[in-house]
Design an enzyme around this catalytic site. Structure first.
Site, PDB file in Angstrom:
ATOM      1  CG  ASP A 147      -3.890  -6.863  23.024  1.00  0.00           C
ATOM      2  OD1 ASP A 147      -3.290  -7.938  22.883  1.00  0.00           O
ATOM      3  OD2 ASP A 147      -3.323  -5.742  22.963  1.00  0.00           O
ATOM      4  CD  GLU A 170      -2.289 -10.911  25.793  1.00  0.00           C
ATOM      5  OE1 GLU A 170      -1.129 -11.330  25.995  1.00  0.00           O
ATOM      6  OE2 GLU A 170      -2.559  -9.704  25.708  1.00  0.00           O
TER       7      GLU A 170
END
Length: 626
Positions: free
Chosen positions: A310, A353
């Protein structure tokens, strides 16, 4: 495990090269000579502490009863406590340099009490009997760059209603989720963070227990069983992982021993105001050992297939903003992470990401890259959704929102994400984003997903998007499964199942996803009609598919475009078919090419072109008697 102290590799731990810190730190059950549980051995790193005690239900949370011994001058404390049993609650009572006593959960705990309680639980991970040997063996032989990949992103707490009682909810979810994913045709499940976190509303992105599978749905071995069942059904499991920042709740990593330990000491780069979190200091050897060991831990004990990492932009640049400077030590951490994980198991996927244009994210470290296998194509997602939200009459003026992505489509190994972030916080669901009346909304929605599955790059779709859920994702409750009793949604679901099946069945739609030889425009410049046409090739140049996308409600009884070879073209997908909710303008019989030059080709094809639709044609080579 016997009642002996660990042999700490302190140098590796402090330098950031330890890949097994979880074996020397945390709480471990011990056994006697008859293999009966005899107690617990507790080890913690707290270099700034004046003293550390173990507290829990077993001593009425009294910090005077079980004071730990400092076993290494670097700040490692340890204590054996007789009589400790599986699932006993505990924390560390740490006396800081300021003589304040703080209670901290164990950073290396394998399990935690159910929210809102925040204690760690001692838990033995050993002894689970796996049944996925064949799956793991096959995984090692996979080259995902040339294979199909359709990821189903899932938030376990809101996929389907589960019982309120405490118990094995992982298996309750598995009983419905695994058959569903198989039926839909997805290859992987990507789980929103499954590590322990205190607040449901954070969806797991504010982690407190990096080594703890969340207790919301059962025990760690329940989660192992969930993954084991996925693997037995040939479904990979990717976990969302957050190494860049951490929750600021007082029982977590923040100011662990009264001073910054895992996080940055400078508040200007530590405070992540937007998320209300603290940025972890990825230049610190201790933090690196903690995180790299954590990734390997999930692979070793849980057989995780990959990590979606993330907020990589927040790692590459200080506070996620290039104007604040590039965080080179953090990038070095990512490289070290990649090398360590790949050395442990080269088949484990690392997915970034990442919304930056930092180069070589998906090149190996040996090739001078950062070492990820894949990167989310955030540019494609943003541009494509912006285009589809436009009224079709205006799309001719925004044609490049679709074509621009092909300029850089092969610069990295991309996954095309339509994720949870796009259907929350007032952004509306995919269907609700679309312009027009209900018929046009669903036609646009089918065309959008069709474009995703024929565009170069692997695929990711968030739960609910596969049947056209009308409302935004609600993190409480469950998906709007009741909608499937209505034709618009059952037809949408049928379309997505067929779309995934077509994608998986045709190598031309995935085999050269990351190779420019796998894509060729037929006509990228038809702005006036807002029609896009292109070719997807497999490794075999005679194995290709033609894609034609009409972005307006205008239908064409005859539409002509060039094709690369003489032969027969069979329509294998048409989003406008009546069974999907369309107007049923399709090419029911194979279409033969004609010797009439068009675009850059010597032959062409004439087809019916449906409104707001995508059509995919499979090529069959012309034989002599044709």
């Amino acid at each position: 495990m016997t009642n002996q102290q660990y042999n700490f590799d302190v140098a590796a731990f402090l330098s950031g090269t330890s890949q097994s810190a979880f074996q020397m730190l945390g709480a471990k059950l011990t056994t006697d000579e008859q293999n009966h549980v005899s107690g617990g051995l507790y080890s913690v790193y707290a270099p700034h502490a004046k003293s550390v005690s173990v507290v829990g239900d077993f001593n009425n949370w009294d910090p005077q009863k079980h004071v730990m011994k400092k076993v290494d001058k670097c700040g490692i404390y340890q204590l054996f406590i007789s009589g400790i049993q599986q699932l006993d609650n505990y924390k560390y009572a740490i006396v800081t340099a300021a003589n304040k006593t703080i209670l901290k959960a164990d950073p290396y705990a394998y399990y935690a009490d159910v929210r809102p309680n925040t204690a760690s639980k001692i838990y033995d991970l050993e002894g689970f009997h796996w049944h996925d040997e064949e799956y793991l063996l096959n995984r090692k032989s996979h080259d995902y760059t040339t294979e199909k990949m359709a990821i189903y992103e899932v938030h376990l707490g809101s996929w389907m209603k589960i019982s309120e009682s405490i118990g094995d909810k992982y298996m309750e979810i598995a009983d419905s989720l695994i058959p569903y994913v198989k039926k839909e045709g997805f290859t992987h499940i990507e789980l929103l963070p499954i590590t322990e976190h205190p607040l449901d509303e954070s969806w797991g992105y504010q982690t407190t227990g990096y080594y703890s599978a969340t207790s919301r749905y059962g025990t760690p071995k329940d989660f192992m069983s969930f993954i084991d069942r996925c693997h037995q059904n040939d479904i990979g499991v990717i976990m969302d992982w957050i190494p860049g920042h951490t929750c600021k709740d007082e029982h977590g990593l923040i100011l662990f021993d009264g001073e910054p330990l895992y996080e940055y000491s400078e508040s200007k780069i530590c405070e992540n105001v937007v998320w209300g979190t603290a940025n972890l200091d990825l230049s610190s050897g201790v933090t690196r050992s903690f995180l790299i060991s954590n990734a390997i831990f999930w692979v070793k004990y849980y057989h995780i297939d990959g990590f979606r990492i993330d907020a990589v932009s927040n790692i590459i640049y200080f506070l996620g903003d290039s104007r604040n400077g590039t965080n080179y030590p953090a990038i070095d951490f990512l490289k070290n992470l990649s090398v360590a994980v790949k050395q442990f198991d080269s088949s484990v996927l690392l997915i970034a990401e990442d919304s930056t244009d930092y180069p070589a994210i998906t090149k190996s470290v040996a090739e001078g890259g950062v070492g990820f296998d894949y990167k989310w194509n955030m540019g494609w997602m943003n541009d494509t959704l912006r285009y589809f939200e436009k009224d079709p009459i205006h799309r001719q003026y925004h044609h490049d929102l679709i074509t621009f992505g092909l300029i850089y489509a092969f610069s990295e190994k991309f996954i095309l994400p339509l994720s949870h972030d796009e259907v929350v916080h007032g952004k509306r669901s995919l269907v609700s984003k679309m312009p027009g009346d209900d018929w046009q909304k669903f036609a646009n929605y089918r065309t959008l997903l069709g474009l995703q599955f024929v565009h170069p790059g692997k695929k990711l779709l968030f739960m609910g998007d596969e049947f056209g859920q009308r409302d935004e994702w609600k993190d409480k409750g469950e998906l709007d499964w009741f909608l499937l009793q209505y034709s618009a949604y059952s037809q949408a679901a049928k379309y997505v199942r067929d779309l995934i099946a077509v994608y998986k069945h045709h190598k031309a739609l995935y085999e050269l996803d990351h190779n420019p030889q796998g894509f060729e425009w037929i006509d990228a410049n038809n702005k006036e009609q807002s029609v896009f046409s292109f070719i997807r090739y497999a490794k075999d140049p005679n194995d290709f598919c033609i894609v034609v996308i009409n972005m307006t409600p205008q239908a064409y009884e005859t539409f002509s475009f060039g094709v690369p070879k003489l032969g027969t073209y069979t329509e294998i997908l048409n989003s406008d078919k009546e069974l999907y909710g369309g107007s049923n303008v399709y090419n029911g019989v194979p279409v033969k090419s004609i010797m009439q030059a068009k675009h850059q080709f010597e032959q062409s094809l004439v087809i019916k072109l449906a409104p707001l639709s995508i059509s995919v044609f499979e090529y069959t080579k012309q034989t002599l008697n044709q």
